[in-house]
Design a protein around this motif. Structure first.
Motif, PDB file in Angstrom:
ATOM      1  N   ASP A 578       7.798  -7.766  -8.278  1.00 29.20           N
ATOM      2  CA  ASP A 578       7.808  -6.558  -9.124  1.00 29.20           C
ATOM      3  C   ASP A 578       6.484  -6.398  -9.864  1.00 29.20           C
ATOM      4  N   ASP A 579       5.460  -7.144  -9.455  1.00 30.56           N
ATOM      5  CA  ASP A 579       4.163  -7.023 -10.142  1.00 30.56           C
ATOM      6  C   ASP A 579       3.023  -6.807  -9.142  1.00 30.56           C
ATOM      7  N   GLN A 580       3.360  -6.280  -7.980  1.00 30.69           N
ATOM      8  CA  GLN A 580       2.363  -5.843  -6.998  1.00 30.69           C
ATOM      9  C   GLN A 580       2.832  -4.495  -6.470  1.00 30.69           C
ATOM     10  N   LEU A 581       1.874  -3.705  -5.962  1.00 25.80           N
ATOM     11  CA  LEU A 581       2.235  -2.373  -5.496  1.00 25.80           C
ATOM     12  C   LEU A 581       1.503  -2.008  -4.227  1.00 25.80           C
ATOM     13  N   LEU A 582       2.213  -1.342  -3.337  1.00 26.87           N
ATOM     14  CA  LEU A 582       1.561  -0.684  -2.217  1.00 26.87           C
ATOM     15  C   LEU A 582       1.114   0.686  -2.717  1.00 26.87           C
ATOM     16  N   VAL A 583      -0.141   1.056  -2.378  1.00 26.62           N
ATOM     17  CA  VAL A 583      -0.681   2.350  -2.771  1.00 26.62           C
ATOM     18  C   VAL A 583      -1.097   3.058  -1.486  1.00 26.62           C
ATOM     19  N   GLY A 584      -0.398   4.150  -1.178  1.00 28.38           N
ATOM     20  CA  GLY A 584      -0.699   4.876   0.042  1.00 28.38           C
ATOM     21  C   GLY A 584      -0.445   4.014   1.271  1.00 28.38           C
ATOM     22  N   ARG A 585      -1.173   4.313   2.333  1.00 29.41           N
ATOM     23  CA  ARG A 585      -0.914   3.663   3.617  1.00 29.41           C
ATOM     24  C   ARG A 585      -1.463   2.257   3.701  1.00 29.41           C
ATOM     25  N   ASP A 586      -2.647   2.046   3.151  1.00 22.43           N
ATOM     26  CA  ASP A 586      -3.423   0.853   3.515  1.00 22.43           C
ATOM     27  C   ASP A 586      -3.762  -0.091   2.376  1.00 22.43           C
ATOM     28  N   LEU A 587      -3.340   0.221   1.152  1.00 25.88           N
ATOM     29  CA  LEU A 587      -3.763  -0.600   0.008  1.00 25.88           C
ATOM     30  C   LEU A 587      -2.611  -1.326  -0.655  1.00 25.88           C
ATOM     31  N   MET A 588      -2.923  -2.488  -1.209  1.00 29.60           N
ATOM     32  CA  MET A 588      -2.002  -3.171  -2.106  1.00 29.60           C
ATOM     33  C   MET A 588      -2.789  -3.619  -3.335  1.00 29.60           C
ATOM     34  N   ILE A 589      -2.221  -3.380  -4.525  1.00 27.66           N
ATOM     35  CA  ILE A 589      -2.882  -3.865  -5.738  1.00 27.66           C
ATOM     36  C   ILE A 589      -1.983  -4.902  -6.421  1.00 27.66           C
ATOM     37  N   ALA A 590      -2.630  -5.783  -7.169  1.00 27.43           N
ATOM     38  CA  ALA A 590      -1.922  -6.839  -7.895  1.00 27.43           C
ATOM     39  C   ALA A 590      -2.476  -6.895  -9.313  1.00 27.43           C
ATOM     40  N   PRO A 591      -1.932  -6.075 -10.212  1.00 29.23           N
ATOM     41  CA  PRO A 591      -2.468  -6.005 -11.575  1.00 29.23           C
ATOM     42  C   PRO A 591      -2.507  -7.373 -12.254  1.00 29.23           C
ATOM     43  N   VAL A 592      -3.484  -7.523 -13.134  1.00 30.32           N
ATOM     44  CA  VAL A 592      -3.674  -8.778 -13.858  1.00 30.32           C
ATOM     45  C   VAL A 592      -3.412  -8.506 -15.332  1.00 30.32           C
ATOM     46  N   PHE A 593      -2.796  -9.480 -16.005  1.00 32.04           N
ATOM     47  CA  PHE A 593      -2.422  -9.300 -17.410  1.00 32.04           C
ATOM     48  C   PHE A 593      -3.348 -10.101 -18.318  1.00 32.04           C
ATOM     49  N   ALA A 594      -3.569  -9.592 -19.515  1.00 30.83           N
ATOM     50  CA  ALA A 594      -4.468 -10.252 -20.465  1.00 30.83           C
ATOM     51  C   ALA A 594      -4.093 -11.727 -20.603  1.00 30.83           C
ATOM     52  N   GLY A 595      -5.098 -12.564 -20.559  1.00 33.03           N
ATOM     53  CA  GLY A 595      -4.865 -13.997 -20.737  1.00 33.03           C
ATOM     54  C   GLY A 595      -4.481 -14.718 -19.455  1.00 33.03           C
ATOM     55  N   GLU A 596      -4.318 -13.954 -18.371  1.00 32.50           N
ATOM     56  CA  GLU A 596      -3.901 -14.586 -17.111  1.00 32.50           C
ATOM     57  C   GLU A 596      -4.791 -14.128 -15.946  1.00 32.50           C
ATOM     58  N   PRO A 597      -6.087 -14.455 -15.997  1.00 28.42           N
ATOM     59  CA  PRO A 597      -6.976 -14.024 -14.903  1.00 28.42           C
ATOM     60  C   PRO A 597      -6.569 -14.605 -13.550  1.00 28.42           C
ATOM     61  N   LYS A 598      -5.895 -15.777 -13.589  1.00 25.78           N
ATOM     62  CA  LYS A 598      -5.395 -16.356 -12.339  1.00 25.78           C
ATOM     63  C   LYS A 598      -3.975 -15.872 -12.100  1.00 25.78           C
ATOM     64  N   ARG A 599      -3.695 -15.473 -10.877  1.00 24.49           N
ATOM     65  CA  ARG A 599      -2.326 -15.109 -10.557  1.00 24.49           C
ATOM     66  C   ARG A 599      -2.039 -15.382  -9.086  1.00 24.49           C
ATOM     67  N   THR A 600      -0.763 -15.380  -8.760  1.00 24.34           N
ATOM     68  CA  THR A 600      -0.346 -15.525  -7.377  1.00 24.34           C
ATOM     69  C   THR A 600      -0.116 -14.139  -6.790  1.00 24.34           C
ATOM     70  N   VAL A 601      -0.548 -13.952  -5.568  1.00 28.86           N
ATOM     71  CA  VAL A 601      -0.352 -12.679  -4.876  1.00 28.86           C
ATOM     72  C   VAL A 601       0.386 -12.953  -3.577  1.00 28.86           C
ATOM     73  N   TYR A 602       1.452 -12.190  -3.329  1.00 31.77           N
ATOM     74  CA  TYR A 602       2.149 -12.329  -2.060  1.00 31.77           C
ATOM     75  C   TYR A 602       1.596 -11.298  -1.082  1.00 31.77           C
ATOM     76  N   LEU A 603       1.149 -11.773   0.074  1.00 31.46           N
ATOM     77  CA  LEU A 603       0.629 -10.874   1.105  1.00 31.46           C
ATOM     78  C   LEU A 603       1.709 -10.660   2.161  1.00 31.46           C
ATOM     79  N   PRO A 604       2.187  -9.434   2.331  1.00 29.34           N
ATOM     80  CA  PRO A 604       3.186  -9.169   3.367  1.00 29.34           C
ATOM     81  C   PRO A 604       2.577  -9.341   4.764  1.00 29.34           C
ATOM     82  N   GLU A 605       3.410  -9.164   5.794  1.00 30.72           N
ATOM     83  CA  GLU A 605       2.938  -9.376   7.170  1.00 30.72           C
ATOM     84  C   GLU A 605       1.722  -8.500   7.473  1.00 30.72           C
TER      85      GLU A 605
END
Lengths: 721, 721
Positions: A578-605
Motif C-alpha cells: 500500500d506504499d507503492q503505485l503504478l502510474v500509467g502504463r509503464d511507471l511505478m513509484i515508491a514514495p519515501v517518508f521523512a527519516g526513512e531514506p532506505k526502504r524496501t520496494v517490491y518489483l512485480p513481474e
C-alpha cells in the motif's frame, strides 16, 4: 467529453430532482424478486434487482451516462461471475456474496487506515476525519473488487455495512473442532490470514430499505473489473493540460494585490505553477459562504485577466452552505434542508430549482469573468468530530433524509457546477473533499485536512479501486526533508498541490507555520526553494506521460494511479503493498517518508529500470534501495518508451511540447501520447512514438503518419542499464 | 446487599429471558402516546412512555431492583424538570429535549475523548477501541445529566444518536442574520461556546423502533440527579474490603507454581496485594474459551487454598465465547446466536437456559473451590478495529438482534455470574470490559486495552456521570516516571490494578516489555520497587476512607469518583475540568502525567489543604503546583476529618483497622466510616469520628455510643496548615 446526461425528472421523486432514465427506474415499483436472475445491462455488467430498491440512489440520480464505446471494447464475459443471496430483515436489506479461499478484497473508497479489506468490517459513512478504521471516509464508495477478477457495487445512498469474510455462521450439528485455533492469550493477530484459507462471504447490511440494486462488473482480470466500473460511471475524467500543472493555494487572508505579487514572484523565480487557488478570504463571509467577492478583491475581473495573461488559472474555495447575507440565500430557502450549518442553508442539490439558483449565480459572478474551477470544501460531514454539518435526521424537499444526502451531496453539488462548464463548453479541474459512487467522470480531486504522509500514500493506492482521484496535498512540514518527501508524493498524484492556506509564504521559505507567518525565513531557504523547484520540474517533465495515462482513464477506465495488485492479482507479493503505485502504463513509484531514506520496494513481474540510475532489476523480488533527498524512487518497465517534456513554468509555454524519448531495455517499442487542444471536446490527436533500439533513432507520427503538429522530439536515447 | 431481583419470565419475549415486572412491561402493547404526560414512578423520577417501546431494553431486562430506601431519603421534587417532544420517522424514533442557554451537558458513559458534551454528536455504540470521538466506547450509556440539575435516560438497547445542542433548525421566514458569524477562514473553533449562549435542543434518534421510554431524574442539584439515576439502577456497589486492596494480574503464561512463587515474593517484599488475577493461560483454550483448567494448573483447588492462607483472592480471566472443546459448548448450541466468534458460540445471556448452563459450570469448577471473581473480557464488540465479535445482523433465540445484544451482552453476562455469588451468599469484585445502562450495582470495574494516561483520567471523570466504575490499569511504561504516575492514578480509582498479563515480572523490575520478559532487570529496580511500594501503601492507608465513600454509593448513589462539576455545577470554572477528581466526601486529586511535574489545579469553592504540605488554599481559584515523583497531588476540604489506616500488605491484616485521624482546618468536625464483616449482606456498623479541634483529642463511637469493635484510633492530629 461528449457525454449524454441523465436529466429527466421523475414523478417518483418530488421537487424535480434528477433521476436516471435507465431501465432501473422504470420497474421501480416491482415486487420483491429476491433470487431473481441478474439482468445483463452491458458487456460484462449484470444488475441484480433485489426487493424494492429505493428511488434515490447513486445510480438513479446519476448525471453522466455510461461510456458505452469503452465498454464495447472490453472482452465480453458470458456468465455473471458471482451469485448472491439476499433477504429483508427488520433492520433493512441483507446480502451475502461468496468469497473463495485466498480471494483478497479491495475498495470501499478513500480508505486511509487499511488496504486489503478481507477480514475487516466497514460501515461506509461520509466523514471528514476518519481517524479510526471503521469505514468512515471522505469518499465512501459501496464498491469492492477482488483478486478473482470482478467488482460489486451496492447501489445505495444509505450507510451500508460490509463484513468482508470476518464472520462465521454457527453450525447446527454438535462439534468439537480445534481447527484454526488461535494462539493462547492476546488478540488473534493471525485471524485474518486464517480466514483467508476458508470459503467465506461478504455480508452486506443496507439499513432502512426493502431492496437494493447490486451491480456486478466482470473481469476477466481485476483491472478489467475496475475498468468496467469506471466506464459504467461515465469513463474517467481527462483534465486539461493546465490541470496537470502545479496548483498553489494562497493564504486565506491574501488580498488581490498579494495574489498578483505572488504570481509575479513565481514567474520571476521559475517556480512552476498553472493554478492559483483562493481560500475562504475571497468571500464577504465564509462560514457559511456568500460567494460574493470581499473588499480584499476590489477588481476580480481585472485580476483574473492579468493572471490569465501570465498563464495562471484561478480556482475558488467554497462550501455549499449558504450564508444569510448571500444574494442566493432567500431564493434557496424553499429548496433547502430543514437544518442549517454555520447559520447557512443546505441547498437540496437533488432539486433542479436549487441547482439553477446556485449555478446561475456562480456562472455570472465567477466563471463568466474567468474563474477556472472550484474547491468544494466541507461537503463531507464531520459531525462526529467537529459537530458541524446537518444531521442524518434532516429532511430535504426532494424527499431524502440526512443520511442519504450526506452520500449524495458532494456528487449532486458537483453536477450543479458541472452544468456551468458544460454550458460554456469549457473544461475545468478542481478539488472536492468528498465523493461517492460513480465518481470517475468528475473533474475534481479529493483532498483532506488530515496530514499523515503514510496514510496519504495508502489513500492514493486505494483511490484507484473506486474511481476516485486523490491529491496528497503539501502544507507545512516538520523538516525540509519532510517537505521535499511530501512534494515528491504530490507530483505523482492527480493534482500536484501545495496548499498554503494558513501560511503567508511558500513553505520552502519557512517550513514552520508560525515563523512563516512572521516572515522569519529559514537561513538556507534559497537552497530549499531550489530543491522544491527541482521536484516540481519533475512533474512538468512527466505531463505528456500523465496526460496519456488520463486518456486511458477517459476511454478505457484504467486508473492513472493504482495499486500494484490491480495489475498483478495473481502475485500475493502485491496484495499488501500500500506504499507503492503504478502510474500509467509503464511507471511505478515508491514514495519515501521523512527519516526513512532506505526502504524496501517490491518489483512485480517483468523487468524494471531505476529511473535515476538506469540500473536494471529482475521482477518478482523485493529490493532495498536508498533514495537521496532530491529523488523519489521511480521504476520504468523494460520494453517501454518514456517521453519527457522540456521543463517549463506552465503548460501554455510552447516548449512544453518538446520531448525527449528514452527507450528502456532495447528492442523495439512504441507508445502513444496525445495532442490536446484544450477545448471542451478536444481533438485528441494520437502521436505514436516508435523505436527499434537497433536503429539510431525512433520516429513520431500522428494518425495520418505525418509529423505531429505540436509535439516535437528533441532527442532519442537508450537507457544505459 | 439485599436486592430484590427481577426474574419473572415474560410471555412477550421468547426463550424465557429475564424481563422486569415493573409497570413498564405490563402496558407494553399500548398505542403510541406521543406527548402523553410523564408518569411519576418514584420520588423525583418520571417516565415518558412514547409510542410503542420495544420489549427488550436495559430497564425491561434489568436484574437489580431500584434502591427505594435511598430514593425516599432524597428531597422530593413536584414537577418533572423537562418537557420533551417526540415523533416516529421512517428512520426510527426521534426525541427533542430543550437545552437552556449556558446549560452544560455530561455523560454518555465511558467517554475517553471528550468531557463537556454540549456542542457534540454522540452515536452510542459498544466498541473496544474508541479511537475517535464518535460516541463509541466500552460502556455507552444512553444517559446524560446537565448543570441545570436533571438527568435523562433513553431506555434503548439500540445505538441511539444524541445531538447535544449542535443543531440549528432552518427558520422559514426570510432573514439576513449576521449573528454569531464565524471568524473568516478555518473551522469555527468558537462554535461550541457560541452555541452555549442560545437556547437549543438535545435531538435524539433511536433507530429501528416505534417508541421508547424516557426516564427523567430530577435534582434539584446535578449530584442529586445522578444519585437518583444510580439508586434507580439499584444503588451503587459496595466492594468487599479486599476488593479495595491491590489487584495484580500475572502473565498469561504463568503456571500454578509461578503464581505461588509470585505471591510469596510479594509477601516477602511487602508489596501490598489482595487479589491475584489469572489471565488466559489458565484455560485449556482461550480464544474462544473452554473455562477448563489447563495443564499449567494441575491442582487449582490446592493453589487456591494455599493463596487463601496467605490472604490472596484469585480472579479468573475469561470471555463469553464458548469454544467447541468446552463441556458447555454443545448444551449451549440451541441457546446461542447464529454467528460464532473465534469459533466459539455466543451464549444468549437473555435466556434463562443459557444462563443456567453457563453459571452452573462456573460455580462447580471455579467458585465452589475458592475463585473470588472474574475478569470478563472481549464482551464489548470491536468489529470496527479487530473485526471480531458477532455482527449487528446476528439473531438470538430471545429475539434480539446483534445491535441490541451488543448493548445488553455485558449486563446479562454479569447477571449470569452474579447469580452464582448470590446463591452462595458471597461478595465478589472483579473486572469487565463493557457495560451499559443501570450498571451501578454491579461488582465489576471497567478497563481498556487502550493506554493513554490522559484519556484514562478523563474516563475516570466521565465514569461518575453514568453509574460506572473504571480502573486506569497499569501495564508497562515508557519511563519509571510514567510507571509511578500511572500507579498514582490507579490507586485513586475503584480498583488499584496492575495488569502484567504480557510481562513476566512486575513492571518495577523492568518497565520495558521485551527486556522484562528476558529477565533483564533495570539496574536500579530496587529503588523503583520502593517507589511503587510507597504508592501502593498510599492506597492501603486510604481504604477506610474509600470504603466509606462506597457505602455512600450503595445507600445514596453518590459516585465515589466524580468530576468537579458534579458538586459545583454553578461554577463554570469546573465545567471543562476533566483531569481532576473528587474522591468521596472530602478529597480531590489532580493526577500528574509523565514529563509534566508542574500542573494547574482548579480548587472549587471552600478551602483546601495540600495533603502533603498541609498548606492551606482558598477555593474558586486555579493554582500552579509542582508534584515530586513520589506524590500525587491530593487536596483535603477544610473542616474534614480524614482517617488513614496503618499500612498493611492486605486487608485481612488486623492492623488494617488501626487508624490515624487528621483534622483539617480546626473547629469541630465529624465523619463516619464503617466496620464491614465481609459477609454477603454485611453488618455495616457505623463508626462516627468526632473532634472539636479545641480539645486534645477526638472520640470514635459506634452506633451504641461505645468503642468500635474493630476500628481503633492510634492518633488524633491537627493539620499544621
Amino acid at each position: 467529453m461528449n457525454r449524454r446526461k441523465f436529466l429527466i425528472a421523475s414523478a417518483a421523486v418530488s421537487a424535480g430532482c434528477f433521476v436516471s432514465t435507465d431501465a432501473s427506474a422504470s420497474s421501480a415499483g416491482a415486487p420483491p424478486a429476491v433470487g431473481a436472475p441478474p439482468q445483463k445491462i452491458a458487456p460484462g455488467i449484470w444488475r441484480f434487482r433485489l426487493g424494492v430498491p429505493e428511488l434515490i440512489t447513486p445510480v438513479r440520480t446519476r448525471y453522466f451516462a455510461p461510456e458505452t464505446a469503452g465498454l464495447q471494447k472490453l472482452p465480453d464475459v458470458k456468465e455473471c461471475p458471482v451469485s448472491l443471496s439476499a433477504k429483508v430483515t427488520p433492520r433493512g436489506y441483507q446480502l451475502s456474496i461468496p468469497l473463495a479461499p485466498k480471494e483478497a478484497v479491495y475498495g470501499f473508497g478513500l480508505q486511509f487506515l487499511s488496504f486489503m479489506q478481507r477480514g475487516t468490517k466497514k460501515t461506509l459513512r461520509t466523514n471528514a476525519d476518519p481517524t479510526s478504521d471503521s469505514g468512515d471516509t471522505h469518499a465512501p464508495v459501496p464498491f469492492y473488487v477482488t483478486t478473482n477478477g470482478y467488482g460489486v457495487l451496492v447501489d445505495t445512498a444509505r450507510y451500508p455495512t460490509f463484513y468482508c469474510g470476518n464472520l462465521a455462521r454457527k453450525r447446527k450439528e454438535e462439534q468439537s473442532d480445534e481447527k484454526g485455533a488461535v494462539a493462547l492469550g492476546g488478540l488473534p493477530a493471525a485471524y485474518r490470514s486464517q480466514g483467508m484459507l476458508d470459503p467465506a462471504e461478504v455480508a452486506v447490511e443496507v439499513p432502512r430499505t426493502n431492496g437494493v440494486d447490486v451491480y456486478v462488473f466482470a473481469g476477466p482480470t481485476m483491472l478489467n473489473a475496475v475498468q468496467r466500473y469506471n466506464l459504467f460511471s461515465g469513463g474517467g475524467v481527462l483534465p486539461p493540460r493546465w490541470g496537470l500543472g502545479v496548483c498553489y493555494r494562497a493564504r486565506t487572508e491574501y488580498t488581490q494585490e498579494e495574489i498578483l505579487k505572488l504570481a509575479a514572484e513565481f514567474r520571476a523565480n521559475d517556480i512552476p505553477c498553472d493554478i492559483i487557488g483562493l481560500e475562504p478570504g475571497w468571500h464577504t463571509h465564509s462560514y457559511s459562504c456568500t460567494y460574493v467577492w470581499s473588499q480584499a478583491f476590489p477588481g476580480p475581473e481585472m485580476m483574473l485577466k492579468q493572471l490569465a495573461k501570465e498563464h495562471f488559472r484561478v480556482n475558488l474555495w467554497e462550501h455549499g452552505f449558504v450564508h444569510p447575507a448571500s444574494p442566493i440565500h432567500n431564493p434557496l430557502i424553499p429548496h433547502s434542508g430543514d437544518y442549517t450549518v454555520w447559520q447557512g442553508l443546505v441547498p437540496d442539490f437533488l432539486s433542479t430549482k436549487a441547482r439553477k439558483i446556485f449555478a446561475d449565480f456562480h456562472e455570472k459572478e465567477h466563471v463568466a469573468i474567468g474563474v477556472s474551477g472550484y474547491k468544494l470544501d466541507e461537503c463531507d460531514n464531520s459531525d462526529f468530530t467537529g459537530s458541524w454539518s446537518f444531521p442524518e435526521t434532516s429532511r430535504f424537499p426532494s424527499g431524502v433524509d440526512g443520511e442519504q444526502m450526506h452520500s449524495l451531496f458532494p456528487m449532486r453539488y458537483q453536477d450543479c457546477l458541472q452544468g456551468i462548464f458544460e454550458r460554456r463548453k469549457q473544461r475545468t479541474y478542481g478539488l472536492i473533499r468528498a465523493a461517492h459512487a460513480l465518481a470517475a467522470p468528475y473533474p475534481n480531486v479529493l483532498y483532506s485536512d488530515l496530514y499523515d504522509h503514510r496514510q496519504y500514500v495508502r489513500a492514493l493506492a486505494n483511490s484507484g479501486f473506486s474511481g476516485l482521484l486523490w491529491s496528497p496535498e503539501v502544507r507545512d512540514a516538520g523538516s525540509v526533508e519532510e517537505l521535499v518527501r511530501r512534494l515528491q508524493t504530490t507530483i505523482f498524484s492527480p493534482m500536484a498541490l501545495i496548499n498554503a492556506w494558513y501560511i503567508r509564504n511558500p513553505p520552502w521559505k519557512q517550513i514552520k507555520k508560525e515563523e512563516n507567518n512572521l516572515e522569519q525565513f529559514d537561513a538556507n531557504w534559497k537552497l530549499t526553494e531550489a530543491l522544491c523547484r527541482q521536484v516540481l520540474e519533475v512533474r512538468m517533465r512527466f505531463i505528456p506521460y500523465l496526460h496519456a495515462a488520463f486518456v486511458q482513464y477517459l476511454r478505457e477506465g484504467i486508473p492513472p494511479f493504482r495499486a500494484l495488485v490491480m495489475d498483478s492479482p495473481a502475485d500475493p507479493g502485491t496484495w499488501e503493498v500500500d506504499d507503492q503505485l503504478l502510474v500509467g502504463r509503464d511507471l511505478m513509484i515508491a514514495p519515501v517518508f521523512a527519516g526513512e531514506p532506505k526502504r524496501t520496494v517490491y518489483l512485480p513481474e517483468g523487468e524494471w529500470f531505476d529511473f535515476w540510475t538506469e540500473k536494471r532489476y529482475a521482477g518478482k523480488q523485493s529490493i532495498g534501495i536508498e533514495a537521496s533527498l532530491n529523488q523519489i524512487p521511480i521504476f520504468v518497465k523494460a520494453g517501454s518508451l518514456l517521453p519527457l517534456a522540456q521543463v517549463t513554468c506552465h503548460t501554455e509555454d510552447p516548449k512544453s511540447w518538446l520531448i525527449e524519448v528514452t527507450l528502456y531495455g532495447g528492442g523495439s517499442a512504441s507508445t502513444t501520447i496525445y495532442e490536446d487542444d484544450g477545448t471542451y471536446e478536444p481533438e485528441l490527436e494520437a502521436v505514436t512514438l516508435r523505436w527499434n533500439g537497433a536503429e539510431t533513432k525512433g520516429e513520431e507520427t500522428n494518425s495520418n503518419g505525418e509529423k505531429p503538429k505540436l509535439y516535437q522530439v528533441t532527442r532519442w536515447r537508450l537507457a544505459s542499464g
